[in-house]
Structures are given as structure tokens and as C-alpha cells.
Scaffold this motif. Structure first.
Motif, short mmCIF file in Angstrom:
data_model
loop_
_atom_site.label_atom_id
_atom_site.label_comp_id
_atom_site.label_asym_id
_atom_site.label_seq_id
_atom_site.Cartn_x
_atom_site.Cartn_y
_atom_site.Cartn_z
N THR A 1 37.04 29.06 44.04
CA THR A 1 37.02 28.33 42.74
C THR A 1 37.83 29.08 41.68
O THR A 1 38.75 28.37 40.95
N ALA A 2 37.90 30.27 41.45
CA ALA A 2 38.28 31.25 40.44
C ALA A 2 39.77 31.30 40.53
O ALA A 2 40.43 31.06 39.64
N VAL A 3 40.19 31.60 41.96
CA VAL A 3 41.66 31.87 42.11
C VAL A 3 42.47 30.41 41.75
O VAL A 3 43.50 30.57 40.94
N PRO A 4 42.26 29.33 42.26
CA PRO A 4 42.76 28.00 41.86
C PRO A 4 42.67 28.01 40.45
O PRO A 4 43.97 27.31 39.66
N ALA A 5 41.62 28.14 39.75
CA ALA A 5 41.47 27.89 38.29
C ALA A 5 42.59 28.81 37.42
O ALA A 5 43.40 28.52 36.76
N ALA A 6 42.83 30.16 38.02
CA ALA A 6 43.79 31.12 37.44
C ALA A 6 45.15 30.58 37.64
O ALA A 6 46.01 30.71 36.77
N PHE A 7 45.45 30.00 38.90
CA PHE A 7 46.68 29.56 39.40
C PHE A 7 47.12 28.38 38.30
O PHE A 7 48.14 28.34 37.74
N VAL A 8 46.13 27.40 38.16
CA VAL A 8 46.50 26.21 37.18
C VAL A 8 46.63 26.87 35.57
O VAL A 8 47.22 25.98 35.10
N ALA A 9 45.70 27.70 35.22
CA ALA A 9 45.90 28.25 33.86
C ALA A 9 47.32 29.13 33.48
O ALA A 9 47.34 29.86 32.51
N GLN A 10 47.99 29.46 34.73
CA GLN A 10 49.15 30.32 34.74
C GLN A 10 48.61 31.71 34.32
O GLN A 10 49.38 32.42 33.86
N ALA A 11 47.34 32.02 35.11
CA ALA A 11 47.16 33.25 34.68
C ALA A 11 47.14 34.17 35.90
O ALA A 11 46.38 35.32 35.67
N LEU A 12 47.49 34.00 37.01
CA LEU A 12 47.30 34.65 38.21
C LEU A 12 48.17 36.01 38.19
O LEU A 12 47.45 36.93 38.62
N ASP A 13 49.03 35.93 37.43
CA ASP A 13 50.06 37.04 37.71
C ASP A 13 49.40 38.29 36.65
O ASP A 13 49.77 39.61 37.19
N ASP A 14 48.73 37.90 35.69
CA ASP A 14 48.05 38.99 34.67
C ASP A 14 46.46 39.15 34.54
O ASP A 14 46.05 39.56 34.01
N THR A 15 45.90 38.50 35.64
CA THR A 15 44.51 38.57 35.91
C THR A 15 43.85 38.85 37.11
O THR A 15 44.58 38.69 37.94
N VAL A 16 43.03 39.91 37.02
CA VAL A 16 42.14 40.15 38.28
C VAL A 16 41.00 39.32 38.33
O VAL A 16 40.29 39.24 37.26
N ILE A 17 40.64 38.76 39.57
CA ILE A 17 39.52 37.84 39.77
C ILE A 17 38.58 38.61 40.64
O ILE A 17 38.97 39.16 41.49
N ILE A 18 37.39 38.61 40.24
CA ILE A 18 36.48 39.29 41.16
C ILE A 18 35.25 38.33 41.41
O ILE A 18 34.81 37.72 40.32
N SER A 19 34.57 38.14 42.31
CA SER A 19 33.50 37.51 42.76
C SER A 19 32.53 38.20 43.45
O SER A 19 32.82 38.56 44.83
N PRO A 20 31.55 38.79 43.13
CA PRO A 20 30.76 39.73 43.53
C PRO A 20 29.55 39.14 44.61
O PRO A 20 29.33 37.71 44.27
N ARG A 21 29.22 39.89 45.73
CA ARG A 21 28.33 39.38 46.82
C ARG A 21 27.02 39.87 46.28
O ARG A 21 26.69 41.00 46.83
N ILE A 22 26.28 39.38 45.71
CA ILE A 22 24.88 39.84 45.41
C ILE A 22 23.99 39.45 46.41
O ILE A 22 22.97 38.51 46.55
N ALA A 23 23.86 40.19 47.38
CA ALA A 23 23.40 39.80 48.89
C ALA A 23 21.90 40.29 48.80
O ALA A 23 21.52 41.28 48.14
N SER A 24 21.26 39.68 49.78
CA SER A 24 19.78 39.62 49.71
C SER A 24 19.26 39.51 51.20
O SER A 24 19.65 38.44 51.89
#
Length: 357
Positions: free
Chosen positions: A82-105
Motif C-alpha cells: 500500500t505504502a510504496v504505490p502511495a509514494a509513487f503516486v505522490a512522486q515521493a519514491l525517490d526521496d522517501t524511505v518506506i518502512i512496514s514493520p512486522r509486529i509478529a506474535s
């Protein structure tokens, strides 16, 4: 359907791009190549993240970071996509780092497969949604994981031009962000502005024992039909919770501030939590049509004390903390979206919130 068409087109575009790991190229697929481990405590405890760029390689091009917290299924890979395409559409992919943590259980009803030394967080009660103590590493709390990600992002040796970090989440991830916003101990220490985006949680940590009354916009039938208004509802009244005798835990953590005897928040005073709730920059996102009990809706008495629907709960909560405590947090009703993270986070007027200029 509009967001499905958009995301499909973006993912097809991204799939054609090489997955190089140089600073010039973002890693955009939810595969092992786009993951890394974050060491916690003194090690060897660790938790996994999906990320578009390494958090350990120097990268002067990066100016922003988005941390996207998953929902109740702990599906960090899906939230990364979800977050990566959002950055692409916002033209932010080149200067933004996207992180999605896995809070495992691997606790209770949660049965995640864990790697060696991977931390397991509690799945019920004071859980990973609210800064619980780890069930496998009792010296760690789930919010320590987010703290460590923030420290890495604020490290000027790695990201010398970092100027904005956004912590966002949806559904159970929205619960995480709402409570982390008011509780975390690193916000003022990082040297980089941090903002928080809370989307469609089932419950909040109320700052006192008052609750919304089940009348007007919080009357169950009216709240269910509240989807037909695109502006936030505001006709709410508050008072002592009428069913406190039959719902003794309605104001205990994580629904309220009482009985915080363990985990990340145990040593933080109520007054400090309230102060941080008011002062730290936060935007609340509510789906226009998120008015039905779907998608893991919390119908426990502690959650129902906050309102009959997710949308009504958010609207009532934001109004209350504004009027009673002086918070000035924006609230946005996201047009045509229900309980769906991709719809919410790829909507045009949400993009500037998660990718600030």
C-alpha cells in the motif's frame, strides 16, 4: 473501485523496474529482498521490517520517511504494497524511505512463524497494539521496536538530509499509532520532526473517564447511517459512562489510562500522556463509509463505550480531546472509503499528509 485500478496500474509499473539495492533505486516489492532485521535491546533479539531502502546504508538523497503499521493480521507485506504505490503516486519514491514493520506474535490465538531470535509480542489484552511486554523477551515492549526504527531514521550519519518522519497506521495499526503518539519517549529527542497519522482504529486510549453519550450523532442507528455526510459529525455530548458497573474495564489501558501496570507506559504519568496527546502533531483519518461492524471491529464493552461505529468513535474522540484538553489535531473524512487501508492511503488529499513537503 478507483483505488483498485490505481494500485493495479502502479504495481504493474513498479514490477517493471529493477530491484537494485543501490542508494539510487528503491526496493518496491514485498519480497525477502526488501526486508531487513532491526536489532532490539542488546541483541540478539530482533524484529523484521519491509523497507524500500536500507536503514544502515548512508543515503543523502532521502529527505522523508513513512512508517506504515499493519492491521490485526500483522501483514506487513500487504501494508508495504500500500505504502510504496502511495509514494509513487505522490512522486515521493525517490526521496522517501518506506518502512512496514512486522509486529509478529506467537502468543494466544496468533500463530505467526518466527525466525531465530525474532521477538514475539502479546496478541491480547495489553497487546502489541498498546506497548505490551514481549512474551518471548520480557525486557522489551512493542513500542521499543518503533523507537528503534525512529532512531535509525534520525541518524544523521545514515540520512543526513532527513527532515520529516511520519508514523501511520490503519485499523489495529491505527490503534498502535494513536497510543504510540501519546506514549513514546523519543519524540522530542530525535532532532527530526515526527508526525502521526491515525486511520480507522476500533478504539482509543481516552484521557479520562468521560465517554460519549449514545444520543445524536452517537446514537447507533444515526451513526450507522452517518456515511451519507462527508464532513465530520460534531453533535456529540459527554458524561460519565452509564454502564460502568457492568463494564469494569472500560477505562483501563488500552481503552483508558487506568491500571497501566506493565509494558511501555507503566512508568509514565497520566498527565504526561495527556500532555503528549495534545502537543504532538497528529492527523486523524476516518473512512466516510466505515460505519459497519466489519474487518475485525471491536464490539467489546470497552470499545462500545467509545461509540457504535469506528467513524463515530473517531469523531467523538477528536472533538472531546479538542474541547476538553485543547488539542488541535486535524480530522479528515476520506471520501468513499470504508475500512480499507489502500483506499485511505492512496486518496489524493491524504498523500500530502503522509508525504509532507
Amino acid at each position: 473501485m478507483r483505488y483498485l485500478i490505481l494500485i493495479t496500474a502502479v504495481l504493474l509499473s513498479l514490477s517493471a523496474q529493477p530491484q537494485a539495492q543501490s542508494p539510487a533505486a528503491a526496493c518496491t516489492k514485498a519480497t525477502d529482498a526488501c526486508t531487513e532485521w532491526v536489532a532490539l535491546g542488546s541483541g540478539p533479539a530482533r524484529s523484521l521490517i519491509y523497507r524500500s531502502r536500507s536503514l544502515d546504508a548512508r543515503n543523502p538523497a532521502i529527505q522523508r520517511a513513512l512508517i506504515m503499521i499493519h492491521g490485526t493480521n500483522r501483514n506487513a507485506d500487504a501494508y508495504f504494497t500500500t505504502a510504496v504505490p502511495a509514494a509513487f503516486v505522490a512522486q515521493a519514491l525517490d526521496d522517501t524511505v518506506i518502512i512496514s514493520p512486522r509486529i509478529a506474535s506467537q502468543s494466544g490465538s496468533c500463530k505467526d512463524a518466527l525466525a531465530a531470535n525474532e521477538v514475539s509480542w502479546s496478541c491480547t489484552g495489553d497487546s502489541w497494539r498498546s506497548g505490551c511486554t514481549s512474551t518471548s523477551h520480557p525486557d522489551l515492549a512493542s513500542f521499543d521496536f518503533i523507537d528503534q526504527i525512529l532512531r535509525k531514521l534520525a541518524n544523521k550519519n545514515t540520512f543526513p538530509n532527513m527532515r520529516a518522519i511520519v508514523v501511520a497506521g490503519h485499523s489495529a495499526g491505527g490503534q498502535v499509532v494513536a497510543r504510540y503518539q501519546m506514549a513514546n519517549k523519543v519524540h522530542e529527542t530525535l532532532g527530526v520532526p515526527v508526525s502521526y497519522v491515525v486511520a480507522n482504529p476500533s478504539s482509543y486510549a481516552w484521557p479520562d473517564a468521560m465517554r460519549v453519550s449514545p444520543v445524536d450523532d452517537a446514537e447507533p442507528a444515526a451513526a450507522k447511517d452517518g456515511w451519507n455526510q462527508t464532513a465530520p459529525h460534531t453533535k456529540f455530548t459527554y458524561g460519565p459512562f452509564n454502564n460502568a458497573a457492568s463494564c469494569a474495564g472500560y477505562n483501563t489501558w488500552p481503552f483508558g489510562l487506568e491500571k497501566r501496570t506493565g509494558g511501555y507506559t507503566a512508568k509514565t504519568s497520566d498527565d504526561q500522556l495527556r500532555k503528549q496527546l495534545v502537543s504532538r502533531p497528529t492527523t486523524f483519518l476516518l473512512g466516510q463509509v466505515d460505519t459497519l461492524p466489519l474487518g475485525g471491529f471491536d464490539s467489546s464493552c470497552g470499545a462500545m463505550a467509545q461509540g457504535p461505529t469506528r467513524r463515530a468513535r473517531g469523531e467523538a474522540y477528536v472533538k472531546y480531546i479538542s474541547e476538553k484538553f485543547g488539542a488541535r489535531h486535524p480530522i479528515m473524512i476520506v471520501d468513499e472509503c470504508g475500512h480499507n487501508n489502500r483506499c485511505v492511503y492512496t486518496t489524493d488529499n491524504v498523500l500530502p499528509v503522509i508525504f509532507p513537503k
